[in-house]
Design a protein around this motif. Sequence first.
Motif, PDB file in Angstrom:
ATOM      1  N   ASN A 182       0.824  -1.257  -0.046  1.00 54.36           N
ATOM      2  CA  ASN A 182       0.170  -0.161  -0.067  1.00 54.36           C
ATOM      3  C   ASN A 182       0.773   1.379   0.067  1.00 54.36           C
ATOM      4  O   ASN A 182       1.854   1.159   0.373  1.00 54.36           O
ATOM      5  N   PRO A 183       0.545   2.231  -0.514  1.00 56.41           N
ATOM      6  CA  PRO A 183       1.412   3.453  -0.861  1.00 56.41           C
ATOM      7  C   PRO A 183       1.358   4.515   0.333  1.00 56.41           C
ATOM      8  O   PRO A 183       1.973   5.666  -0.003  1.00 56.41           O
ATOM      9  N   GLY A 184       0.827   4.149   1.525  1.00 53.39           N
ATOM     10  CA  GLY A 184       0.999   5.220   2.572  1.00 53.39           C
ATOM     11  C   GLY A 184      -0.107   6.235   2.692  1.00 53.39           C
ATOM     12  O   GLY A 184      -0.955   6.374   1.638  1.00 53.39           O
ATOM     13  N   ASP A 185      -0.104   7.207   3.786  1.00 51.08           N
ATOM     14  CA  ASP A 185      -1.126   8.192   4.084  1.00 51.08           C
ATOM     15  C   ASP A 185      -2.437   7.551   3.945  1.00 51.08           C
ATOM     16  O   ASP A 185      -3.365   8.219   3.355  1.00 51.08           O
TER      17      ASP A 185
ATOM     18  N   SER B   9      -7.785  13.037   6.941  1.00 55.09           N
ATOM     19  CA  SER B   9      -7.445  12.004   7.913  1.00 55.09           C
ATOM     20  C   SER B   9      -8.215  10.866   7.993  1.00 55.09           C
ATOM     21  O   SER B   9      -8.047   9.994   8.766  1.00 55.09           O
ATOM     22  N   ASP B  10      -9.546  10.770   7.126  1.00 54.05           N
ATOM     23  CA  ASP B  10     -10.127   9.348   6.927  1.00 54.05           C
ATOM     24  C   ASP B  10     -11.034   9.325   5.818  1.00 54.05           C
ATOM     25  O   ASP B  10     -10.568  10.372   4.893  1.00 54.05           O
TER      26      ASP B  10
ATOM     27  N   GLY C  86     -13.712   1.165  10.266  1.00 49.48           N
ATOM     28  CA  GLY C  86     -12.924   2.100   9.230  1.00 49.48           C
ATOM     29  C   GLY C  86     -11.570   2.303   9.727  1.00 49.48           C
ATOM     30  O   GLY C  86     -11.439   1.797  10.688  1.00 49.48           O
ATOM     31  N   ASN C  87     -10.823   3.364   8.987  1.00 50.17           N
ATOM     32  CA  ASN C  87      -9.511   3.511   9.185  1.00 50.17           C
ATOM     33  C   ASN C  87      -9.062   5.057   9.533  1.00 50.17           C
ATOM     34  O   ASN C  87      -9.479   5.975   8.551  1.00 50.17           O
ATOM     35  N   LEU C  88      -8.308   5.258  10.245  1.00 54.07           N
ATOM     36  CA  LEU C  88      -7.540   6.722  10.287  1.00 54.07           C
ATOM     37  C   LEU C  88      -6.526   6.431   9.115  1.00 54.07           C
ATOM     38  O   LEU C  88      -5.676   5.531   9.132  1.00 54.07           O
ATOM     39  N   ASP C  89      -6.155   7.584   8.399  1.00 59.90           N
ATOM     40  CA  ASP C  89      -5.229   7.810   7.698  1.00 59.90           C
ATOM     41  C   ASP C  89      -3.844   7.853   8.102  1.00 59.90           C
ATOM     42  O   ASP C  89      -3.019   7.690   7.892  1.00 59.90           O
ATOM     43  N   TYR C  90      -4.005   8.460   9.493  1.00 60.55           N
ATOM     44  CA  TYR C  90      -2.752   8.762  10.205  1.00 60.55           C
ATOM     45  C   TYR C  90      -2.699   8.452  11.715  1.00 60.55           C
ATOM     46  O   TYR C  90      -3.780   8.131  12.252  1.00 60.55           O
ATOM     47  N   LYS C  91      -1.526   7.921  12.095  1.00 56.70           N
ATOM     48  CA  LYS C  91      -1.464   7.743  13.709  1.00 56.70           C
ATOM     49  C   LYS C  91      -1.258   9.204  14.294  1.00 56.70           C
ATOM     50  O   LYS C  91      -1.004   9.964  13.763  1.00 56.70           O
ATOM     51  N   ASP C  92      -1.884   9.307  15.488  1.00 59.11           N
ATOM     52  CA  ASP C  92      -1.915  10.686  16.320  1.00 59.11           C
ATOM     53  C   ASP C  92      -0.640  11.327  16.204  1.00 59.11           C
ATOM     54  O   ASP C  92      -0.756  12.387  16.035  1.00 59.11           O
ATOM     55  N   ASP C  93       0.533  10.654  16.262  1.00 61.16           N
ATOM     56  CA  ASP C  93       1.644  11.415  16.362  1.00 61.16           C
ATOM     57  C   ASP C  93       2.236  11.779  14.900  1.00 61.16           C
ATOM     58  O   ASP C  93       2.934  12.745  14.560  1.00 61.16           O
TER      59      ASP C  93
ATOM     60  N   ASN D 250      -8.107  16.422  19.524  1.00 58.73           N
ATOM     61  CA  ASN D 250      -6.760  16.389  20.201  1.00 58.73           C
ATOM     62  C   ASN D 250      -5.439  16.897  19.725  1.00 58.73           C
ATOM     63  O   ASN D 250      -4.761  17.613  20.429  1.00 58.73           O
ATOM     64  N   THR D 251      -5.435  16.906  18.360  1.00 55.37           N
ATOM     65  CA  THR D 251      -4.278  17.418  17.686  1.00 55.37           C
ATOM     66  C   THR D 251      -4.386  18.801  17.818  1.00 55.37           C
ATOM     67  O   THR D 251      -3.413  19.628  17.949  1.00 55.37           O
ATOM     68  N   TYR D 252      -5.531  19.617  17.749  1.00 57.90           N
ATOM     69  CA  TYR D 252      -5.861  20.955  17.671  1.00 57.90           C
ATOM     70  C   TYR D 252      -5.493  21.400  18.929  1.00 57.90           C
ATOM     71  O   TYR D 252      -4.775  22.473  19.060  1.00 57.90           O
TER      72      TYR D 252
END
Length: 572
Positions: A199-202, A323-324, A348-355, A386-388
């Motif tokens: 898979n190509p990432g992101d 992000s999703d 479903g899937n998150l496109d990124y981990k929190d960090d 949480n990120t914001y």
Amino acid sequence: MKHFIHIALLTSTLFGTQQGLMAAPAKAADTIFYGGPIVTVNAKNEEVQALAVKDGKIAAVGKKAVVLKDWQSDATKMVDLQGQTLMPGFVEPHIHILMTALTEELWLNLSNFSAQYDTLETLSQKLKAHLKTLPKGQWLGAFGVDPSRTNPFMAELTADILDQVSTDVPIMVINQSGHIAYVNHKALELAGINDKTPNPGDGGIYMKDAQGRLTGVVVEPTAILSLVKKMPPPSEADIMRAMQKTAKYIASKGVTTSAEITLGLMLGLENELKLFKAITHSEDFPLRVRAYLYGPLLGKGFNAIKPNDGDDRLRFVGIKFVSDGSTQGLTAALSEPYLYPRGTHFRGNLDYKDDEIYALTKPLFDQGWQIATHANGDRTIEQTLNTYSKLLTGNSDPKARRLRIEHFTINTPEQVKKAAQLGVIPGFTIGHVDYWGEAFHNHIVGPERASRIDPSASFKKEGARFTYHSDSPVSNVGPLNYITEGAGRLWQKAPRKVLGPSERVSIDDAIRAVTIDAAYGMFSDDKIGSLEVGKQADLVVLEKNPRKTPVDQIRNIKVKSTWIDGKQQTWQ
Ligand SMILES: [Zn+2]
């Protein structure tokens, strides 16, 4: 302030006495609108009788007798509204202008917002018919299939089904959500993607069946783009023509300012910067553009463009992350499982981990950029908040950063409260309640989660702003339509029901979501979004006053003309 007005009035009276000797009053307007309701969308939602324009700016609003006395000269163009309504030009805070142009003008457009749903059979027929018109060497590109709006529910194209359309011509069909694509085996072969390709990432995924074979279903932008990049690119002339046509269509819906929400996504950053700079400054482009650069394209230390660079035609205001996926596509990240297919544990899937998403956004936030994050599911909204929250730590005025969450679809009451506290502006794809409301309610997430989608009234209760958009090409452009959808929340499929009656808002609040609050969400409320003295004369003339029209009829009001800097725009 009162003194100021007093002095201004006094001077105008003094000048008035001298005016008899002059050909024109010192304050001659270029244009005066009168003869119909003028909806200002100012803080008090006032209506006035006349509006004067000078040098592209609003010079006066108020009583007709006063505006004419102070601003009319022989040279002033008088526009009698003849009972029609004048409003601030609509502001669209989330459109993919270029993606709409490419998919709707240059590809086969399969989008279907009618109540007559497609089947796999009707879709295959449309693809086969289009194949016959295709020049040799071309890919068959199509946009707008939607399994959540097919008969039966969730009938999905696969590589095997598309192979029945053609095994020689590569086929690429993008889902209405833009987050999923369906390709035949020829397309996979030409893109060099096989069962072993990583898979190509992101967040991108090449979907496989239980035996580990590619199904032809491809998920999220990086995976989709790895195939799109193999398609022969359209000529510059074709792109320009498609962009012009799309912009005129958007303008014909009453829009005078539109976001380009993922600049760089389709053709790369450099190409799209060149394209947008040229076209927004050409004679015949009836929109101002507020651009959001597509975040994953920006390398470490990116600073070629700075926040607020540009001019009134094209300004760079933010950075967009995805992000999703799509809720109706069953790929948005939820905290509780989907209800379809029955018994699934899939969330479903998150496109990124929190960090990861924090590391991507932090340097851009520190440069002063507004961040806009696509988050459909409540798990993604939680991650984004949480990120914001982390980004805003130690910030004395977090609301001034106007961080955005795009869609904010499946949510919890706590998330609305937290977003409001952080000054986050949610942008709702309000067509969700209309075109997908029944699917959310009956199949995808059930009545409780569905009734809370696009929680406009909850944000209003928190004293926070919210905005409405089309996410075109995801749903069709039309701010008057969004007003009907936000204030009515009626779903399209029979038997029609109101989805979450307590989330309906007043017509005035829905109007603000497509004018002044949408402008606020793009750091442009100082110049556009309401009819107030000193602002740019960006206007729309409507056949009727939406404030005096039944909610379900507002979407049918005819748009008569749009004006930018006091100049009427052409849509032909
Ligand atoms: Zn979008």
